[in-house]
Design a protein around this motif. Structure first.
Motif, PDB file in Angstrom:
ATOM      1  N   ALA A  20      -7.290  -1.480  -7.762  1.00 12.62           N
ATOM      2  CA  ALA A  20      -8.579  -1.228  -8.291  1.00 12.62           C
ATOM      3  C   ALA A  20      -8.692  -1.693  -9.769  1.00 12.62           C
ATOM      4  N   GLU A  21      -7.666  -1.419 -10.606  1.00 12.41           N
ATOM      5  CA  GLU A  21      -7.727  -2.025 -11.796  1.00 12.41           C
ATOM      6  C   GLU A  21      -7.487  -3.558 -11.959  1.00 12.41           C
ATOM      7  N   LEU A  22      -6.817  -4.008 -11.007  1.00 10.42           N
ATOM      8  CA  LEU A  22      -6.434  -5.589 -10.893  1.00 10.42           C
ATOM      9  C   LEU A  22      -7.868  -6.161 -10.553  1.00 10.42           C
ATOM     10  N   ILE A  23      -8.460  -5.635  -9.424  1.00  9.74           N
ATOM     11  CA  ILE A  23      -9.760  -6.247  -9.215  1.00  9.74           C
ATOM     12  C   ILE A  23     -10.684  -6.164 -10.248  1.00  9.74           C
ATOM     13  N   ALA A  24     -10.681  -4.951 -10.918  1.00 11.44           N
ATOM     14  CA  ALA A  24     -11.788  -4.877 -12.184  1.00 11.44           C
ATOM     15  C   ALA A  24     -11.702  -6.047 -13.169  1.00 11.44           C
ATOM     16  N   VAL A  25     -10.364  -6.211 -13.490  1.00 14.49           N
ATOM     17  CA  VAL A  25     -10.178  -7.485 -14.439  1.00 14.49           C
ATOM     18  C   VAL A  25     -10.638  -8.791 -13.608  1.00 14.49           C
ATOM     19  N   LEU A  26     -10.122  -9.022 -12.634  1.00 15.79           N
ATOM     20  CA  LEU A  26     -10.406 -10.140 -11.782  1.00 15.79           C
ATOM     21  C   LEU A  26     -11.955 -10.545 -11.777  1.00 15.79           C
ATOM     22  N   ARG A  27     -12.738  -9.575 -11.826  1.00 12.30           N
ATOM     23  CA  ARG A  27     -14.258  -9.602 -11.657  1.00 12.30           C
ATOM     24  C   ARG A  27     -14.958  -9.682 -13.016  1.00 12.30           C
ATOM     25  N   GLN A  28     -13.930  -9.819 -13.864  1.00  7.61           N
ATOM     26  CA  GLN A  28     -14.834 -10.138 -15.337  1.00  7.61           C
ATOM     27  C   GLN A  28     -15.264 -11.353 -15.294  1.00  7.61           C
ATOM     28  N   PRO A  29     -16.750 -11.449 -15.836  1.00  8.23           N
ATOM     29  CA  PRO A  29     -17.019 -13.018 -15.549  1.00  8.23           C
ATOM     30  C   PRO A  29     -16.457 -13.930 -16.110  1.00  8.23           C
ATOM     31  N   GLU A  30     -15.764 -13.994 -17.239  1.00 10.38           N
ATOM     32  CA  GLU A  30     -14.776 -14.926 -17.929  1.00 10.38           C
ATOM     33  C   GLU A  30     -13.623 -15.335 -17.108  1.00 10.38           C
ATOM     34  N   ILE A  31     -13.000 -14.134 -16.653  1.00 12.55           N
ATOM     35  CA  ILE A  31     -11.851 -14.513 -15.999  1.00 12.55           C
ATOM     36  C   ILE A  31     -12.100 -15.104 -14.495  1.00 12.55           C
ATOM     37  N   ALA A  32     -13.130 -14.483 -13.871  1.00  7.15           N
ATOM     38  CA  ALA A  32     -13.726 -15.165 -12.590  1.00  7.15           C
ATOM     39  C   ALA A  32     -14.104 -16.659 -12.678  1.00  7.15           C
ATOM     40  N   ALA A  33     -14.758 -16.714 -13.832  1.00  7.80           N
ATOM     41  CA  ALA A  33     -15.243 -18.349 -14.015  1.00  7.80           C
ATOM     42  C   ALA A  33     -14.179 -19.216 -14.028  1.00  7.80           C
TER      43      ALA A  33
END
Length: 324
Positions: A269-282
């Motif tokens: 859950a914590e890793l997904i939350a990080v990966l979903r951050q707009p800057e990281i996802a982009a």
């Protein structure tokens, strides 16, 4: 007498009270993300991209540990043999599904000794050429290969890599012969491709995106199910006449077998939350041309088994050997 599995041995070594304590106090201590490749590759880039924010969210030190060697199997073995206490996690690349067949002497069982945690995402492979070469379409490549059997060379990041297996399968379906030139990593392969020392190169779109954007390599075809938006002008292999031909690079997360479910769920859950951050996802979707999947354990388990089946068959049927 039944053989003791690693899971049973670890369950005996880490008693239920000890597991309960670990579950109740996790996270604590230092958490390791094992990257089974040297620094600089796509797996390393993803791990280092998420590390700072993951560390903040978990409130403990998170270290990225590079354990390269043998197509990622050295680092995977280290993670498989670690205690299932939630302090060791393994980030993998697509070679993880090829290694069980390519490297029969693995010191661990890829399915029994590692639990699937998260399918991060997938990306198409890209076949490209030097701008001085005349090939603009896959049909051009096939025509040239038929005119000069074994005369066209293609670079990959190594024997048994997904790029290598993809070209073996494609050549078989096209009834042509191509000359494989394996390199020890993406850097040397790309350098020779942009230097014009090989006719073609195949690698993940992430590996070749900068060269394609800069014009030092010309893209020919991509291997995803559909065109990736970041390289939308490049046709797929399926569009080029080879029905249902798909070969995707992929990235996933595993842990030592037996990590308590609540710990797995919290880390995921914590890793997904990080990966979903707009800057990281982009950065992943645009820079790495990745399609984020963020699929859970069962999705990764099914995907992993499918990949082992498809590419294991290519390895066996073509007697492909590792260069490690």
């Amino acid at each position: 007498m039944s053989r003791l599995t690693r899971r049973a041995v670890l369950a005996g070594a880490m008693t239920l009270p000890a597991l309960a304590r670990a579950q109740g106090t996790w996270p604590q201590g230092i958490i390791r993300i094992v990257v089974p490749f040297p620094a600089g590759g796509s797996v390393d880039a993803i791990a280092r991209l998420v590390q700072p924010d993951l560390q903040k969210r978990l409130g403990v030190t998170v270290l990225v540990e590079n354990r390269g060697g043998a197509s990622g199997s050295v680092g995977a073995a280290a993670a498989a043999k670690a205690a299932p206490d939630g302090n060791t996690w393994l980030f993998v690349f697509d070679t993880h599904a090829v290694n069980p067949t390519l490297l029969p002497s693995l010191s661990f069982d890829s399915e029994k000794d590692l639990d699937p945690v998260l399918l991060i995402g997938t990306a198409p492979n890209l076949l490209a050429t030097h701008p001085s070469r005349p090939y603009r379409t896959l049909a051009d490549v096939i025509e040239a290969a038929k005119a000069k059997p074994g005369g066209l060379t293609y670079a990959t990041i190594g024997a048994g890599s997904l790029g290598h297996l993809t070209m073996v399968l494609l050549a078989k379906r096209a009834s042509v012969s191509l000359a494989h030139v394996p390199y020890r990593g993406g850097g040397p392969a790309v350098n020779d491709a942009i230097g014009g020392h090989v006719d073609l190169i195949i690698g993940s779109a992430a590996l070749l995106a900068n060269q394609v954007a800069g014009g030092t390599l010309r893209p020919i075809v991509q291997t995803g199910e559909k065109r990736h938006p970041a390289i939308a002008a490049v046709p797929t292999v399926t569009e080029s006449g080879f029905e249902r031909f798909v070969s995707n690079a992929w990235w996933g997360v595993f842990g030592p077998a037996g990590i308590p479910k609540p710990i797995q769920e919290r880390f995921r859950a914590e890793l997904i939350a990080v990966l979903r951050q707009p800057e990281i996802a982009a950065r992943l979707t645009e820079g790495q041309t990745m399609e984020l999947a963020l699929g859970g354990p069962e999705e990764l388990r099914a995907f992993f088994k499918e990949q082992m089946t498809v590419w294991g068959a290519v390895v066996r049927e073509n007697a492909i050997k590792s260069d490690t």
